[in-house]
Write a protein that holds these residues in place. Structure first.
Motif, PDB file in Angstrom:
ATOM      1  N   ILE A  58       0.883  -1.169   0.000  1.00 15.77           N
ATOM      2  CA  ILE A  58       0.000   0.000   0.000  1.00 15.77           C
ATOM      3  C   ILE A  58       0.914   1.209   0.000  1.00 15.77           C
ATOM      4  O   ILE A  58       1.797   1.331   0.848  1.00 15.77           O
ATOM      5  CB  ILE A  58      -0.910   0.032   1.232  1.00 15.77           C
ATOM      6  CG1 ILE A  58      -1.734  -1.247   1.319  1.00 15.77           C
ATOM      7  CG2 ILE A  58      -1.844   1.226   1.167  1.00 15.77           C
ATOM      8  CD1 ILE A  58      -2.728  -1.225   2.459  1.00 15.77           C
ATOM      9  N   ILE A  59       0.708   2.072  -0.997  1.00 15.36           N
ATOM     10  CA  ILE A  59       1.606   3.214  -1.160  1.00 15.36           C
ATOM     11  C   ILE A  59       0.798   4.498  -1.066  1.00 15.36           C
ATOM     12  O   ILE A  59      -0.250   4.624  -1.704  1.00 15.36           O
ATOM     13  CB  ILE A  59       2.311   3.146  -2.520  1.00 15.36           C
ATOM     14  CG1 ILE A  59       3.034   1.810  -2.648  1.00 15.36           C
ATOM     15  CG2 ILE A  59       3.291   4.281  -2.691  1.00 15.36           C
ATOM     16  CD1 ILE A  59       3.439   1.514  -4.044  1.00 15.36           C
ATOM     17  N   PHE A  60       1.268   5.440  -0.289  1.00 11.92           N
ATOM     18  CA  PHE A  60       0.597   6.731  -0.163  1.00 11.92           C
ATOM     19  C   PHE A  60       1.546   7.842  -0.582  1.00 11.92           C
ATOM     20  O   PHE A  60       2.747   7.765  -0.309  1.00 11.92           O
ATOM     21  CB  PHE A  60       0.195   6.989   1.287  1.00 11.92           C
ATOM     22  CG  PHE A  60      -0.848   6.057   1.802  1.00 11.92           C
ATOM     23  CD1 PHE A  60      -2.178   6.251   1.498  1.00 11.92           C
ATOM     24  CD2 PHE A  60      -0.495   4.976   2.581  1.00 11.92           C
ATOM     25  CE1 PHE A  60      -3.139   5.389   1.974  1.00 11.92           C
ATOM     26  CE2 PHE A  60      -1.451   4.100   3.064  1.00 11.92           C
ATOM     27  CZ  PHE A  60      -2.774   4.318   2.759  1.00 11.92           C
ATOM     28  N   ARG A  61       0.991   8.861  -1.228  1.00 16.85           N
ATOM     29  CA  ARG A  61       1.809  10.050  -1.453  1.00 16.85           C
ATOM     30  C   ARG A  61       1.806  10.848  -0.143  1.00 16.85           C
ATOM     31  O   ARG A  61       1.094  11.833   0.018  1.00 16.85           O
ATOM     32  CB  ARG A  61       1.242  10.866  -2.621  1.00 16.85           C
ATOM     33  CG  ARG A  61       1.667  10.268  -3.964  1.00 16.85           C
ATOM     34  CD  ARG A  61       1.327  11.161  -5.122  1.00 16.85           C
ATOM     35  NE  ARG A  61      -0.078  11.037  -5.440  1.00 16.85           N
ATOM     36  CZ  ARG A  61      -0.927  12.047  -5.505  1.00 16.85           C
ATOM     37  NH1 ARG A  61      -0.507  13.271  -5.274  1.00 16.85           N
ATOM     38  NH2 ARG A  61      -2.179  11.843  -5.790  1.00 16.85           N
ATOM     39  N   ALA A  62       2.564  10.376   0.799  1.00 20.33           N
ATOM     40  CA  ALA A  62       2.579  10.965   2.134  1.00 20.33           C
ATOM     41  C   ALA A  62       4.003  11.263   2.571  1.00 20.33           C
ATOM     42  O   ALA A  62       4.284  11.393   3.743  1.00 20.33           O
ATOM     43  CB  ALA A  62       1.918  10.015   3.129  1.00 20.33           C
ATOM     44  N   GLY A  63       4.919  11.345   1.615  1.00 26.11           N
ATOM     45  CA  GLY A  63       6.332  11.539   1.938  1.00 26.11           C
ATOM     46  C   GLY A  63       6.625  12.902   2.533  1.00 26.11           C
ATOM     47  O   GLY A  63       5.724  13.726   2.716  1.00 26.11           O
ATOM     48  N   SER A  64       7.904  13.134   2.803  1.00 26.48           N
ATOM     49  CA  SER A  64       8.270  14.310   3.590  1.00 26.48           C
ATOM     50  C   SER A  64       7.980  15.634   2.878  1.00 26.48           C
ATOM     51  O   SER A  64       7.947  16.671   3.517  1.00 26.48           O
ATOM     52  CB  SER A  64       9.744  14.237   3.974  1.00 26.48           C
ATOM     53  OG  SER A  64      10.531  14.159   2.821  1.00 26.48           O
ATOM     54  N   ALA A 201      -1.700  12.236   9.125  1.00 22.46           N
ATOM     55  CA  ALA A 201      -2.150  10.984   8.523  1.00 22.46           C
ATOM     56  C   ALA A 201      -3.524  11.152   7.872  1.00 22.46           C
ATOM     57  O   ALA A 201      -3.776  10.624   6.793  1.00 22.46           O
ATOM     58  CB  ALA A 201      -2.199   9.886   9.584  1.00 22.46           C
ATOM     59  N   ALA A 202      -4.406  11.921   8.535  1.00 20.76           N
ATOM     60  CA  ALA A 202      -5.752  12.100   7.985  1.00 20.76           C
ATOM     61  C   ALA A 202      -5.709  12.867   6.662  1.00 20.76           C
ATOM     62  O   ALA A 202      -6.573  12.688   5.803  1.00 20.76           O
ATOM     63  CB  ALA A 202      -6.628  12.842   8.995  1.00 20.76           C
ATOM     64  N   LEU A 229     -10.707  -1.186   1.725  1.00 24.74           N
ATOM     65  CA  LEU A 229      -9.704  -0.544   2.580  1.00 24.74           C
ATOM     66  C   LEU A 229     -10.335   0.648   3.289  1.00 24.74           C
ATOM     67  O   LEU A 229     -10.976   1.487   2.653  1.00 24.74           O
ATOM     68  CB  LEU A 229      -8.558  -0.062   1.690  1.00 24.74           C
ATOM     69  CG  LEU A 229      -7.155  -0.025   2.246  1.00 24.74           C
ATOM     70  CD1 LEU A 229      -6.776  -1.371   2.828  1.00 24.74           C
ATOM     71  CD2 LEU A 229      -6.196   0.351   1.143  1.00 24.74           C
ATOM     72  N   GLU A 230     -10.193   0.667   4.616  1.00 19.36           N
ATOM     73  CA  GLU A 230     -10.792   1.783   5.353  1.00 19.36           C
ATOM     74  C   GLU A 230      -9.793   2.914   5.449  1.00 19.36           C
ATOM     75  O   GLU A 230      -8.808   2.841   6.170  1.00 19.36           O
ATOM     76  CB  GLU A 230     -11.185   1.324   6.755  1.00 19.36           C
ATOM     77  CG  GLU A 230     -12.535   0.642   6.796  1.00 19.36           C
ATOM     78  CD  GLU A 230     -12.791   0.003   8.143  1.00 19.36           C
ATOM     79  OE1 GLU A 230     -12.460   0.622   9.165  1.00 19.36           O
ATOM     80  OE2 GLU A 230     -13.301  -1.117   8.158  1.00 19.36           O
ATOM     81  N   LEU A 231     -10.064   3.988   4.695  1.00 18.65           N
ATOM     82  CA  LEU A 231      -9.173   5.143   4.710  1.00 18.65           C
ATOM     83  C   LEU A 231      -9.998   6.383   5.020  1.00 18.65           C
ATOM     84  O   LEU A 231     -11.193   6.433   4.716  1.00 18.65           O
ATOM     85  CB  LEU A 231      -8.490   5.308   3.355  1.00 18.65           C
ATOM     86  CG  LEU A 231      -7.615   4.150   2.898  1.00 18.65           C
ATOM     87  CD1 LEU A 231      -7.194   4.348   1.462  1.00 18.65           C
ATOM     88  CD2 LEU A 231      -6.398   4.033   3.779  1.00 18.65           C
ATOM     89  N   SER A 232      -9.367   7.380   5.620  1.00 17.99           N
ATOM     90  CA  SER A 232     -10.113   8.609   5.880  1.00 17.99           C
ATOM     91  C   SER A 232     -10.325   9.332   4.553  1.00 17.99           C
ATOM     92  O   SER A 232      -9.550   9.189   3.610  1.00 17.99           O
ATOM     93  CB  SER A 232      -9.345   9.488   6.863  1.00 17.99           C
ATOM     94  OG  SER A 232      -8.090   9.799   6.333  1.00 17.99           O
ATOM     95  N   SER A 233     -11.411  10.097   4.474  1.00 23.52           N
ATOM     96  CA  SER A 233     -11.768  10.691   3.183  1.00 23.52           C
ATOM     97  C   SER A 233     -11.399  12.167   3.117  1.00 23.52           C
ATOM     98  O   SER A 233     -12.032  12.937   2.420  1.00 23.52           O
ATOM     99  CB  SER A 233     -13.254  10.511   2.932  1.00 23.52           C
ATOM    100  OG  SER A 233     -13.957  11.013   4.046  1.00 23.52           O
ATOM    101  N   GLY A 234     -10.400  12.572   3.853  1.00 27.27           N
ATOM    102  CA  GLY A 234      -9.997  13.979   3.838  1.00 27.27           C
ATOM    103  C   GLY A 234      -9.342  14.341   2.510  1.00 27.27           C
ATOM    104  O   GLY A 234      -9.223  13.538   1.604  1.00 27.27           O
ATOM    105  N   SER A 235      -8.969  15.593   2.394  1.00 30.87           N
ATOM    106  CA  SER A 235      -8.243  16.005   1.201  1.00 30.87           C
ATOM    107  C   SER A 235      -6.992  16.732   1.651  1.00 30.87           C
ATOM    108  O   SER A 235      -7.066  17.767   2.301  1.00 30.87           O
ATOM    109  CB  SER A 235      -9.097  16.905   0.322  1.00 30.87           C
ATOM    110  OG  SER A 235      -9.489  18.039   1.052  1.00 30.87           O
ATOM    111  N   GLY A 236      -5.849  16.155   1.353  1.00 33.11           N
ATOM    112  CA  GLY A 236      -4.596  16.762   1.776  1.00 33.11           C
ATOM    113  C   GLY A 236      -4.151  17.819   0.780  1.00 33.11           C
ATOM    114  O   GLY A 236      -4.533  17.781  -0.384  1.00 33.11           O
TER     115      GLY A 236
END
Lengths: 442, 111
Positions: A58-64, A201-202, A229-236
């Protein structure tokens, strides 16, 4: 929930049994890749349904690059949190269950992405997936964060100086966003609260920034898993990076200097440019092909001309991010020779000329590297994962090789000119007595 | 953290419970029920997990109680902890610790 049926384990067993009669692909032959985009914009990609070992990421665009000034280090903690309790299961349960089926669970982060990967034998992937999906919901319990401070200190202390030079290079080139270090800054260790991490994370662990990729797993099975997959539905937020250039230096004791110099490179979105830079990297000399061998190409030759009587190591840097990139080199040698080495290499970087011979060699090397990354399962999952999450589609190896063949000498020269003519960035660590500043290199 | 809201007062209100609470006497030292728990491994771990503020408040109440005990006095009556206002601040943490321990024991039984 169209694919809910796939959650029932007995159906998966049937799918597996049907496919198991197929002959596995011969060693070294590139795998075929399937990809779909789900309704919630989550990308699913798989290759090779039947293999003895199943791998799922599982990959997220959540990097630094998504960190703000206040929560610097959050991406590093996301990686660390892979070993901690999640909202649904304790760290004990995750570790023991994965161990019991002989699997491994790993997490990695870079400037763009945070990746969670599970590897198990394919009859046990059920268990692997159950705990993999938990990792996408970290709980960040405050006492566990406090307990992981020594681990963080250890990791930060273990960062090699070459890597620190590249981190400083990014700081100089992009200042914020992409300029954030992959590693948590020392002053932030133990300061990031559970609330600020949950907020981070959200905003980043959301379907539209996520891809689920698998090697050795059926595509429908994985789509069903991704759907549920349970993911939050926010918008980063995602802001585009701008290139500045300049210096970032860190003096330390000793006689060795590590210097990274780069100009602006190509972005991943523009595939033609990205490939031109990838060819250029191999054309100017990505590294020695044989142990203690010489580096071919203009960078290698420039270095050999400038430093003849000292040990020196050179790596060509080509970092392509979603909207921008860096192209340059990382060189390490002793303090007497570093000035000459950096100046000669900078001249080669700024000259912007690449011979057709070099381009051909670069293409051949790049094609070999691509084939290699497509033909082992562990590197294939990285490769298709990055493509899936960054470009929302995965290319087959044939299409990629054809695209590399389509790169002309003109394209590569334009890439070289772009990097050479932009303002330079310098990141340096070590004894910096003779290391030139960016303004001197212009 | 949002998941750790402490219960205030008794689970089920009863006059008998109120009588027993006041008869036990620890409230006259200004203690809460969770201050008087025997510190076994579970409680020690739960106390370690308390947020800083709750942890400091607990220590303050215990030290005050020790001082009162030493001087053989109790607090003025209006400062006694009331049956309805006794905060079970440790309960959510303790429950989680116990659940984790039981999970470990359960696992060790089967594997």
């Amino acid at each position: 929930m169209a694919c809910n049926a796939n959650k029932a384990p007995f159906l998966r067993t049937i799918a597996k049994r049907g496919l198991a009669s197929q002959c596995p692909r011969p060693l070294g032959q590139a795998a075929e890749v399937k990809s779909t985009v789900l309704n919630n914009k989550l990308v699913v990609a798989t290759a090779e349904a039947s293999l003895p070992v199943s791998r799922v990421s599982i990959i997220f665009r959540a990097g630094s690059r998504n960190e703000s000034y206040e929560n610097q280090g959050a991406a590093h903690l996301l990686r660390i949190a892979a070993g901690l309790s999640t909202k649904n299961s304790t760290s004990f349960a995750i570790a023991r269950n994965i161990q019991q089926v002989g699997g491994t669970l790993s997490a990695s982060n870079d400037r763009e992405l945070v990746t969670y990967t599970v590897e198990t034998t394919s009859n046990q992937i059920e268990t692997g997936l159950r705990f993999l999906q938990d990792l996408a919901q970290p709980a960040f319990k405050p006492w566990e964060l406090t307990d992981s401070v020594p681990l963080l200190r250890n990791q930060v202390a273990g960062v090699p100086p070459q890597v620190r030079a590249v981190e400083l290079l990014h700081r100089a080139a992009f200042r914020t966003g992409l300029g954030n270090s992959i590693y948590i800054p020392k002053h932030q260790i133990g300061k990031l609260s559970s609330e600020s991490l949950l907020h981070y994370a959200a905003g980043t662990l959301i379907p539209s920034r996520c891809a689920v990729v698998g090697v050795g797993i059926d595509h429908n099975t994985l789509s069903g898993f991704a759907q549920n997959l349970e993911l939050s539905s926010g918008s980063g937020k995602s802001d585009s990076a701008s290139y500045y250039g300049g210096d970032a230096r860190k003096d330390t004791a000793g006689v060795i200097s590590h210097v990274a110099v780069a100009g602006q490179g190509g972005s991943l979105v523009n595939q033609k440019e990205a490939l031109a830079f990838a060819v250029l990297k191999h054309a100017v000399g990505a590294g020695a092909a044989t142990k203690r061998g010489n580096i071919n190409g203009s960078f290698g030759k420039a270095l050999q001309g400038a430093v003849t009587d000292a040990s020196v190591s050179l790596t060509t840097l080509n970092a392509a991010y979603a909207d921008t990139g860096l192209f340059g080199f990382l060189v390490s040698t002793d303090v007497q020779h570093i000035g000459k080495a950096v100046e000669a290499l900078t001249r080669a970087l700024k000259s912007g000329s690449v011979s057709s011979n070099d381009v051909n060699r670069g293409k051949a090397l790049l094609k070999a590297a691509l084939l290699e990354s497509y033909s082992t399962d562990s590197s294939l999952i990285n490769e298709i994962g990055v493509q899936a999450v960054q470009t929302k589609q995965v290319q087959s190896i044939d299409a990629l090789l054809a695209a590399v063949d389509g790169v002309t000498q003109q394209d590569v020269q334009e890439a070289a000119k772009k990097a050479g003519s932009s303002k330079l960035s310098v990141g340096a660590v070590g004894n910096l007595a003779n290391v030139p500043y960016a303004s001197d290199l212009a | 953290m949002s998941g750790y809201v402490a219960r205030k007062g008794p689970l089920v209100f009863s006059n008998l419970g109120k009588w027993a609470y006041n008869w036990s006497g620890f409230n006259q030292y200004g203690l809460h029920r969770d201050d008087c728990l025997y510190e076994n491994q579970d409680v020690k771990e739960a106390v370690r997990r308390l947020p800083r503020k709750l942890y400091d408040e607990r220590n303050y109440r215990i030290m005050r109680a020790l001082h009162l005990s030493m001087t053989k006095t109790v607090l003025p009556k209006e400062q006694w902890t009331k049956y309805e206002e006794d905060v079970k601040y440790l309960e959510p943490y303790l429950k989680e610790v116990i659940k984790e321990r039981e999970e470990r024991e359960e696992w060790n039984k089967d594997h």
